[in-house]
Each structure stands twice: as C-alpha cells, then as structure tokens.
Design an enzyme around this catalytic site. Structure first.
Site, PDB file in Angstrom:
ATOM      1  CD  GLU A 261      -2.792  -1.281   2.406  1.00 43.19           C
ATOM      2  OE1 GLU A 261      -2.736  -0.373   3.269  1.00 43.19           O
ATOM      3  OE2 GLU A 261      -3.540  -2.265   2.525  1.00 43.19           O
ATOM      4  CD  GLU A 372      -4.529  -7.827   1.996  1.00 42.78           C
ATOM      5  OE1 GLU A 372      -5.387  -7.144   2.617  1.00 42.78           O
ATOM      6  OE2 GLU A 372      -3.329  -7.501   1.924  1.00 42.78           O
TER       7      GLU A 372
END
Length: 463
Positions: A261, A372
């Site tokens: 991220e 995820e």
C-alpha cells in the site's frame, strides 16, 4: 403545362416525405428498450417490465440464471412479447435471475436493454456444494494455490479451523502476525513466536506459506516510529529488519509481500509514509533489493517477491502509479509478482474493471496473487440481516472473480487468497473506517463454520 409541372413536383415531395417518415420508423425500431426493476416476485416467478419503444411491434425477452446469459431459463430465450411486461413463471425459489429485452419491428431488432437482476422469494432447496476448494482448483487445466489468511491461535491441532484449513486450502498468509510491528520489538530484537507457529503449521501440513508483509506503514513498531537517528541510520534499520526476517524464514516461506500500500488513494502519488519521509522516493526499490540480496545470501534463490495494494481496479491514477513502480522494479529484475487485494463489494468493481487491471500485470509477465479477497454486501449500511438477495449476489461476485483468475495463463497464476474464514471474525464488520460495525458477511463461512453460497460460487468459478 405549368399546372402539370406543379402536380408532378408535389407528388415527388410527398413521396420523399413519406420515405423519410418510413426511414425514421425503421430507425426508431433499433432503439434499445430500458428495462425496469422487476415486481411481484414470488417463490416461482416475477413480473419483468420495460419501457415503450416507439414503432416497436413486439419485444424479445431473455431470462437467464447467469449474468452473461450463457444459461437461459427454458422458454425465455428471445421470447416474443407484445406488452411492456411479462409474468415469468416456472422458476426456482430463493434463486437469482437476470433479464434483458430487445425491441422488434418486422426484421429489425434493437440492441439489448440494460440487465436487471431479481431474486425469487423463499429459500433455495439446493444444498451448497461441499467440494473442497483446493481439490477442485488442483484439477483445473492450470492449477493454483487456494489461500486463506490465518491467525496463530486458530492453528491448534483438531480444531474446526485446523480441519477446514487442511481440507480446503493449499496456501496461508498471516493476517497480522508476520508484519513488522508484532515481530520487531527493538533494533535487532525479535519476537518470532506467532510467526514461527504459522510457518511451521504450513510446512508440516504441505501448505504453501506466503509472507505478509515486510514493509507497511500501518504496522511500524514504536521504536522505529520514534527513531532519533539520521535518515541513513533509519534506512539501515529497515535493511537489517528485512534481511533478518527473510533470512530467518529462508526456504520456509515461498513468497513475500515486500511493500504494501505504498500509493496514495487521492492523487496517484506515493503515500506520505514514514518510509518515504526518511528514505526517499527510492525506498521501494531499496526494500526489494535488500529482500532479494538476503534471500540469495541464504540460498533461497526461488523466493518470489510481490508488491501488494488495493482498489487499483477503480482508481486509475492509483493503478497507473502502481504499474509505474512495477516497471521500475522490473527494470532491475527486483519483482516477481503483484498482489491485488480485492476487498470488493457485491457491486464493484465491475468484471471489465478487474480484467483490465489484471491484464496489465499479465502483459508485464508478472505472477498474480489475488491476495486479500472478501466481498462486502452491506457497504451502504442498508441491511441489518444477511438477505437472500445479497447472499446470491455475493455468490455471483465470488464466482466472477474466480472465473477471471482461473482464465489467466499458467505462467501468471500464483494464488487466490480469501482474507479470513468466518464472517464474524473478518476485519470488515468491525472496521470503523467502513462505517458498518458488526453488519457485514464477507467470507465463505458463517459464524458457525457452515458453508455459504459464496463458497459454492467460488467452486462454480472453477468450472
């Protein structure tokens, strides 16, 4: 003579005007209708409705059990209808259906309308498919790992988690316990207990272990956040941590998310993290370089290194920045794959958005990890119970994503990982950032370890 000429001219004008009107009629028949929401749904049918198309003589109605209309309901494949609605009958209860319509005049047929979904009332009598996920995934033309995020305390021998993991999944990722904060308690001081338990469990049971994650701004230990040394000394600490962790798990962990991220949601630039602030814009490349050097030094030359991020399918500036990072890493042979988190909703992203995003990675020759995966059904906080409609919509979305992944070339497949086992233990219902604490059902199992329709959708995506 003059009078005859005027009569002829008038006739020609009348003929041309008539032709023009007829042309307009033909053109109007090609306008696609607008389908309206279904009404009067019951256990065995519903009323399909659509808007009026000028000059249409009839309408052609399709009703299907799949959003791509590859499986039609009997008698509803281009069924001719003269009204602006049709009572659809003979359906199964508790089942998701789709309909669309076209306008027709003589031999002219319009394009398709928008697609409407509708769920019949009642409970489906069709049981969920109990086939184990990894068993079916291993039988596809190009097999891949089926993964799940785990916590160390779920891995006791003989527990329900243990039985499901061994039967269903061929890969595991640590949900939190292999991140920097729980492992690194001080410079060069490590708490390996939980991470070692997860890795040992995978190794002992023939389950692939994916390491998540070496560097993430959301899991920085206090000692590093408050580090008072120079920026160069800060970078040296990060290098030491990466080196020590990769070395500790060499040969036991088959892949790592190196950086997680790193791209901002709002402007497509690098996220303003402590790593960017103290190590500069090249910190991502440095982290990948250090991870590769550590693996090679430990003899782990097959270790796969991934960059991992979320929401790149819908956020194009973010997607572009991620792929510019990847291009930079590929230029130095620093990266093997990309993780697409896929914390999605039952409505978004669209199939086209997901495919466009993933295909950019395919074109670059990367391994692809859907890393995820979970699917929210209450992102607007508009339901208080898990409704039949959302159950089936979630099933279709899981099916869609698995189908997209399964269609990838063998060289680009790695793993498809679901982010947790049970709905009540997912991070989503308890995330204050998502503003629906306690009300969502995003995973494959309910709170009692029972299979959901989402699990059946996953299996159907492998067909």
């Amino acid at each position: 003579m003059k009078y005859n000429f005027l009569l002829i001219l008038t006739g020609i004008m009348f003929f041309l005007n008539s032709c023009s009107k007829e042309d307009n009629i033909i053109a109007e028949t090609l306008t696609a209708p607008i389908a309206n929401a279904a009404t009067e749904a019951n256990d065995t049918g519903f009323k399909a409705k659509w808007g009026f198309v000028s000059t249409a003589q009839t309408y052609l109605l399709d009703v299907a059990t799949t959003a791509d209309f590859t499986t039609f309901v009997p008698n509803y494949n281009a069924k001719s209808v003269t009204n602006l609605n049709e009572i659809v009958v003979g359906l199964n209860s508790g089942t998701l259906y789709y309909y669309r319509v076209r306008a027709k005049r003589d031999s002219q047929i319009s394009g398709y309308s928008n697609i409407i979904s509708v769920v019949t009332t009642g409970t489906s009598t069709v049981p969920e498919d109990p086939t184990f996920l990894k068993v079916k995934a291993n039988k596809v033309a190009n097999p891949f790992f089926v993964g799940m995020a785990v916590k160390a305390n779920q891995l006791g021998s003989g527990s329900k988690y243990d039985a499901i993991l061994k039967n269903e999944f061929s890969s595991i990722s640590a949900e939190y316990e292999m991140k920097m904060n729980p492992i690194s308690t001080a410079s060069g001081v490590y708490n390996w207990a939980a991470a070692d338990k997860i890795v040992a469990y995978g190794n002992a049971n023939g389950i692939n272990v994916h390491g998540h994650v070496l560097v993430w701004h959301g899991a920085v230990p206090n000692w590093l956040t408050n580090f008072s040394g120079t920026d160069a000394e800060f970078a040296a600490e990060v290098k030491k941590y990466i080196t020590d962790v990769v070395t500790h798990f060499a040969g036991k962990v088959k892949s790592w998310d190196v950086v997680n991220e790193a791209v901002d949601d709002n402007n497509g630039s690098l996220r303003n993290t402590i790593f960017l602030q103290r190590m500069g814009a090249n910190y991502i490349k440095d982290c990948f370089k250090w991870a590769r050097e550590a693996a090679n030094a430990a003899g782990d030359t097959n270790l796969l290194l991934f960059y991992n991020d979320y929401a790149t399918s819908t956020n194009i500036p973010k997607q572009n920045k991620v792929f510019s990072i990847i291009d930079d890493l590929k230029a130095s042979n620093g990266i093997d794959g990309i993780g697409f988190q896929m914390h999605n909703t039952y409505l978004s992203p669209t199939k086209t958005q997901i495919e466009t995003d993933i295909n950019r990675a395919v074109a670059k020759g990367l391994k692809i990890h859907i890393s995820e995966l979970d699917i929210q059904v209450n992102q607007s906080n508009d339901i208080t119970t898990f409704t039949n409609e959302r159950r089936l919509a979630q099933k279709e979305k899981y099916k869609e994503i698995v189908k997209i992944y399964n269609a990838l070339p063998a060289a680009n497949k790695y793993a498809l990982t679901v982010w947790g086992m049970k709905d009540n233990e997912s991070w989503i219902p308890f995330s204050t950032d998502l503003n629906h604490t306690g009300n969502d059902w995003p995973l494959l199992y309910d709170s009692n370890f029972a299979l959901k329709s989402a699990h059946t959708g996953f299996l159907e995506g492998l067909d």
